[in-house]
Structure formats: C-alpha cells, structure tokens
Design a protein around this motif. Structure first.
Motif, PDB file in Angstrom:
ATOM      1  N   ALA A  58      48.424  -4.955 -15.219  1.00  0.00           N
ATOM      2  CA  ALA A  58      48.688  -2.932 -14.858  1.00  0.00           C
ATOM      3  C   ALA A  58      49.972  -4.063 -14.442  1.00  0.00           C
ATOM      4  CB  ALA A  58      47.573  -3.323 -13.602  1.00  0.00           C
ATOM      5  N   ARG A  59      50.225  -5.251 -14.390  1.00  0.00           N
ATOM      6  CA  ARG A  59      52.216  -5.227 -14.598  1.00  0.00           C
ATOM      7  C   ARG A  59      52.919  -5.347 -15.604  1.00  0.00           C
ATOM      8  NH1 ARG A  59      52.861 -11.642 -12.345  1.00  0.00           N
ATOM      9  NH2 ARG A  59      50.945 -10.391 -11.044  1.00  0.00           N
ATOM     10  N   GLU A  60      52.099  -5.504 -16.279  1.00  0.00           N
ATOM     11  CA  GLU A  60      52.614  -4.639 -17.844  1.00  0.00           C
ATOM     12  C   GLU A  60      52.759  -3.425 -18.378  1.00  0.00           C
ATOM     13  OE1 GLU A  60      52.256  -9.490 -18.037  1.00  0.00           O
ATOM     14  OE2 GLU A  60      51.028  -7.319 -17.821  1.00  0.00           O
ATOM     15  N   PHE A  61      51.801  -3.091 -18.113  1.00  0.00           N
ATOM     16  CA  PHE A  61      51.761  -1.523 -18.438  1.00  0.00           C
ATOM     17  C   PHE A  61      52.649  -0.525 -16.954  1.00  0.00           C
ATOM     18  CE2 PHE A  61      49.961   2.410 -16.643  1.00  0.00           C
ATOM     19  CZ  PHE A  61      50.054   2.930 -17.923  1.00  0.00           C
TER      20      PHE A  61
ATOM     21  N   ALA B 274      41.034  -0.109 -17.731  1.00  0.00           N
ATOM     22  CA  ALA B 274      40.969  -0.005 -16.371  1.00  0.00           C
ATOM     23  C   ALA B 274      42.367  -0.653 -15.436  1.00  0.00           C
ATOM     24  CB  ALA B 274      40.359  -1.715 -15.621  1.00  0.00           C
ATOM     25  N   THR B 275      43.213  -1.032 -15.915  1.00  0.00           N
ATOM     26  CA  THR B 275      44.426  -1.199 -15.626  1.00  0.00           C
ATOM     27  C   THR B 275      45.382   0.083 -15.837  1.00  0.00           C
ATOM     28  OG1 THR B 275      45.801  -1.255 -18.118  1.00  0.00           O
ATOM     29  CG2 THR B 275      44.840  -3.592 -17.050  1.00  0.00           C
ATOM     30  N   HIS B 276      45.158   1.155 -16.351  1.00  0.00           N
ATOM     31  CA  HIS B 276      45.591   2.844 -15.823  1.00  0.00           C
ATOM     32  C   HIS B 276      45.387   3.580 -14.323  1.00  0.00           C
ATOM     33  CE1 HIS B 276      45.752   3.037 -20.658  1.00  0.00           C
ATOM     34  NE2 HIS B 276      46.307   1.569 -20.414  1.00  0.00           N
ATOM     35  N   LYS B 277      44.162   2.506 -13.978  1.00  0.00           N
ATOM     36  CA  LYS B 277      43.651   2.607 -12.598  1.00  0.00           C
ATOM     37  C   LYS B 277      43.854   2.445 -10.977  1.00  0.00           C
ATOM     38  CE  LYS B 277      40.375   6.059 -15.053  1.00  0.00           C
ATOM     39  NZ  LYS B 277      39.159   6.125 -15.602  1.00  0.00           N
ATOM     40  N   THR B 278      44.879   0.579 -11.587  1.00  0.00           N
ATOM     41  CA  THR B 278      45.144   0.204 -10.786  1.00  0.00           C
ATOM     42  C   THR B 278      45.859   0.561  -9.561  1.00  0.00           C
ATOM     43  OG1 THR B 278      46.182  -1.023 -11.855  1.00  0.00           O
ATOM     44  CG2 THR B 278      45.045  -1.940 -11.707  1.00  0.00           C
ATOM     45  N   ALA B 279      45.765   0.258  -8.146  1.00  0.00           N
ATOM     46  CA  ALA B 279      46.668   0.764  -7.345  1.00  0.00           C
ATOM     47  C   ALA B 279      48.013   0.367  -7.596  1.00  0.00           C
ATOM     48  CB  ALA B 279      45.400  -0.637  -6.062  1.00  0.00           C
ATOM     49  N   ALA B 280      48.281  -0.126  -8.243  1.00  0.00           N
ATOM     50  CA  ALA B 280      50.172  -0.407  -8.518  1.00  0.00           C
ATOM     51  C   ALA B 280      49.860   0.906  -8.887  1.00  0.00           C
ATOM     52  CB  ALA B 280      50.078  -1.446  -9.596  1.00  0.00           C
ATOM     53  N   ILE B 281      49.500   0.899 -10.102  1.00  0.00           N
ATOM     54  CA  ILE B 281      49.568   1.936 -10.738  1.00  0.00           C
ATOM     55  C   ILE B 281      49.641   3.819  -9.702  1.00  0.00           C
ATOM     56  CG2 ILE B 281      49.738   3.051 -13.153  1.00  0.00           C
ATOM     57  CD1 ILE B 281      50.276   0.739 -13.709  1.00  0.00           C
ATOM     58  N   ARG B 282      48.682   3.603  -9.406  1.00  0.00           N
ATOM     59  CA  ARG B 282      48.703   5.212  -8.639  1.00  0.00           C
ATOM     60  C   ARG B 282      49.854   5.395  -7.234  1.00  0.00           C
ATOM     61  NH1 ARG B 282      42.929   3.495  -8.296  1.00  0.00           N
ATOM     62  NH2 ARG B 282      43.149   2.482  -6.427  1.00  0.00           N
ATOM     63  N   ARG B 283      50.412   3.997  -7.116  1.00  0.00           N
ATOM     64  CA  ARG B 283      51.255   4.004  -6.057  1.00  0.00           C
ATOM     65  C   ARG B 283      52.574   4.075  -7.176  1.00  0.00           C
ATOM     66  NH1 ARG B 283      48.976  -0.535  -3.867  1.00  0.00           N
ATOM     67  NH2 ARG B 283      50.304  -1.950  -5.081  1.00  0.00           N
ATOM     68  N   TRP B 284      52.259   3.575  -8.304  1.00  0.00           N
ATOM     69  CA  TRP B 284      53.746   4.171  -8.898  1.00  0.00           C
ATOM     70  C   TRP B 284      53.525   5.588  -8.850  1.00  0.00           C
ATOM     71  CZ3 TRP B 284      55.565   6.485 -13.425  1.00  0.00           C
ATOM     72  CH2 TRP B 284      56.931   6.227 -13.997  1.00  0.00           C
ATOM     73  N   LEU B 285      52.439   5.942  -9.424  1.00  0.00           N
ATOM     74  CA  LEU B 285      52.776   7.553  -9.617  1.00  0.00           C
ATOM     75  C   LEU B 285      52.429   8.787  -8.781  1.00  0.00           C
ATOM     76  CD1 LEU B 285      49.443   7.707 -12.563  1.00  0.00           C
ATOM     77  CD2 LEU B 285      51.919   8.179 -13.347  1.00  0.00           C
TER      78      LEU B 285
END
Length: 364
Positions: A238-241, A266-277
């Motif tokens: 997720a961090r690379e994404f 799964a890496t497209h739906k982590t909490a970190a990605i949701r916060r970024w969006l």
C-alpha cells in the motif's frame, strides 16, 4: 489481291437483360478472368463481325471465338459458366462427414482427453488428411482450449455500466485514468549468449535462464490521450501504491477532477489509501467487478509491454529491466495512441448473458 476476312458469321442477338449481365461481368473486378473474356467475345459477336477479326482484336484463337459463340447460342448465359470438371468419384460421403463431426463434438477417445487427426482417422477409417480437411471446413480445433471466468460480483451490472460509461462518455473537465500494477516482473538473463537472427535461421536462446530479481510497475493510462504515467518499485504494498498516487497527483493539473479505475486488489482499499483519497475530493474511484480485469484498459497496455519488451528481453539486473521499462514508457508517450472502447454496456451484458445461457445448457 483480296483481303481474306474469314467466313461471315451469324450475328449473335442478346436481350437487354443479357447485355446488362455481360457488361457487368466485363466491368466487375471480382469476375474471373475467363468469364470476363467469354463475355467480351459474346458482346463482340453481337456486331456480326467474322470470328477471325474478333479473335485478332481479343488476342485469342478464332476457334475459341466460335466455341463460345456456339455455347452462348445453345445455352445463353449459363453456357458461359464453367462446367463441372471430370474427376474421380467422391469417396467420402455426407454421412461419413457427419459421423466425424458428431464424434468430434460429442465424444472423446478412450486414451485421451481430446481428439487428434490420427486418433480420429483410426476410429473413422479415413485418412489423417481427410479428417484435417473436415475439421478445417467446420472450424473445429480439438487441440485448442481456452479458459474463462465469470464474475460473481453482486454489483457486476452497476460496475460495468459505470466504467463503460466513463470510456464512452467521459465527464467534462476531468481525467479518466486506468490504474493498476504489473507485479513480479522478472529480470531474466540466459545461461548462454543469444544467437541472433540470420537468413533461414530463427533467433535461438537456451531454455534455461538466470533470475536477477523482480520489480513492480505501477501504471496509469489516460483513456483519452493514451499517455501513461508509470514508475517501478521493488514491492507492491500500500505504501508504494500511495507513492504512485502522489506521482499522479503531481502530474495531473489541479483544476481537473480525476476518475481512477482500479481493480479490487487489497492494497487499493487499505486505510492509508482511503485517508489519502478522503483528503483529495477531486479523486473519484471506480472499482472493476471481481474477476473482470478485462474492463481495465491499462491491462491492454500491459500486454503490449510484455510482447515488445519483457517476454524476449534479456536483463542482467533489475536496474536493466527498469531502464527498459522506462525507455518503453518514454517511447509510448512520444506518440501516444489511445485504446478505443467500442462496445456499450448493454452489448457486454447481453454477451455475458448469452455465454451464461450456453454454459448452463452445456450438460456439464
């Protein structure tokens, strides 16, 4: 001294419909050359000129002119068509052909999962070439097999309509990006030097290879222009994404909305990605249905990358592999070519429905 012009010939009389057909045979490019010549001969015979003069004009023998004159007078237009040629009697009957087709479609050999021309020839009593001709005539290829997977996503219809709508009618003042990663790209080197292509000799390489690590390519395809934003990372977490999303954010003008088409990794739906969006309201995410990666156009670009750079490439390190991918990205963006989506959502859903109906009635 008198000039011999040949024996006077009877003038050929043609009806208006026959003349129209003869003219069509002469002018049409797809007409066989022999038939077009016969039509010219008959049309020339309507003038009442001697066969010798017509033969000289059309560069044929006078007996040829006389033959087609008589054939036309005897059978009219049908007389100009090719007659069935004599030959050996047919040995393979329609019943035998039907038996081969039925066996191919409805049965399997005792010792194999599928038919070959040899096994079918042994069962049917025909020659191997005869079986091959029958299969070719009916487009049967028992040696080939294709795979399929149907999506079980409960929102399949809604997601198809959503994504196809973006392809066919993208929103104004927005950018549609197909985003995905191509993971575990291997840097492969051959255990011996590659022998180059020569006249009469294909390129040769050893079957074994040496692994020098892997890399992951993150790519975003602009649906409208065909340009690709891409970068390689050693892993695909997720961090690379999220770093790649930062790269996209810098590359896209801030005044435009961004529609991201993603799969369900799964890496497209982590909490970190949701916060970024959530911090960037101009981003809108559209997930493809499960088991339906064919809806993401960047997958088509990955196919070209594999065919042109990766499959036959020789890379002695991951650095060489990354440089090759970056070079291909730069070349792609010099003259970008978008992939044009043609099918509507209704056409896709109707096709899936027909396929489901066939598989339901297959008896398996």
């Amino acid at each position: 001294m008198t000039n011999r012009r040949g024996r006077p010939s009877t003038r050929v009389i043609v009806s208006p419909s026959e003349r129209a057909t003869l003219d069509q045979w002469v002018r049409r490019r797809s007409t066989a050359q022999g038939l077009a010549l016969r039509a010219r001969i008959v049309l020339a015979c309507t003038s009442g000129r001697p066969d010798v003069e017509i033969a000289r004009e059309l560069h044929v023998h006078r007996l040829t002119v006389g033959e087609w004159r008589r054939r036309f007078q005897r059978a009219r237009l049908d007389g100009l068509l090719d007659e069935p040629r004599p030959g050996a009697p047919r040995r393979i009957t329609d019943r035998m052909v039907e038996t081969v087709i039925t066996e191919t479609l409805e049965a399997t050999p005792r010792d194999a999962t599928h038919w070959s021309t040899r096994s079918m020839a042994k069962v049917s009593g025909m020659s191997q070439s005869a079986v091959a001709r029958i299969w070719k005539a009916f487009a049967l290829q028992p040696h080939r097999v294709e795979t399929f997977k149907l999506s079980k996503d409960p929102l399949f219809i809604d997601k198809v309509r959503d994504i196809v709508g973006l392809y066919l009618a993208p929103p104004d003042h927005a950018l549609v990006l197909c985003v995905d990663e191509k993971s575990q790209i291997q840097a492969l080197d051959r255990s011996a030097p590659v022998l180059p292509l020569r006249p009469g000799q294909a390129e040769r390489r050893t079957h074994d290879y040496v692994r020098h690590g892997t890399t992951t390519l993150f790519a975003a395809l602009d649906v409208k222009t065909g340009t690709v934003i891409g970068e390689c990372h050693g892993r695909h977490r997720a961090r690379e994404f999220r770093r790649f999303l930062d790269t996209i954010d810098v590359a896209v003008p801030p005044a435009l909305d961004v529609h991201l088409i993603l799969d369900n990794y799964a890496t497209h739906k982590t909490a970190a990605i949701r916060r970024w969006l959530a911090k960037r309201p101009r981003y809108h995410v559209h997930f493809t249905p499960t088991s339906a990666s064919w809806l993401n156009l960047v997958e088509r670009w990955f196919v070209e990358l594999t065919d042109k750079q990766i499959r036959r490439g020789v890379h002695r390190s991951t650095r060489e592999l990354v440089h090759a991918i970056q070079r291909y990205l730069a070349i792609t963006n010099e003259t970008p070519r978008p992939f044009v989506w043609h099918k509507t959502a209704d056409e896709i859903l109707a096709s899936v429905a027909r396929f489901c109906q066939r598989t339901s009635n297959s008896g398996h």
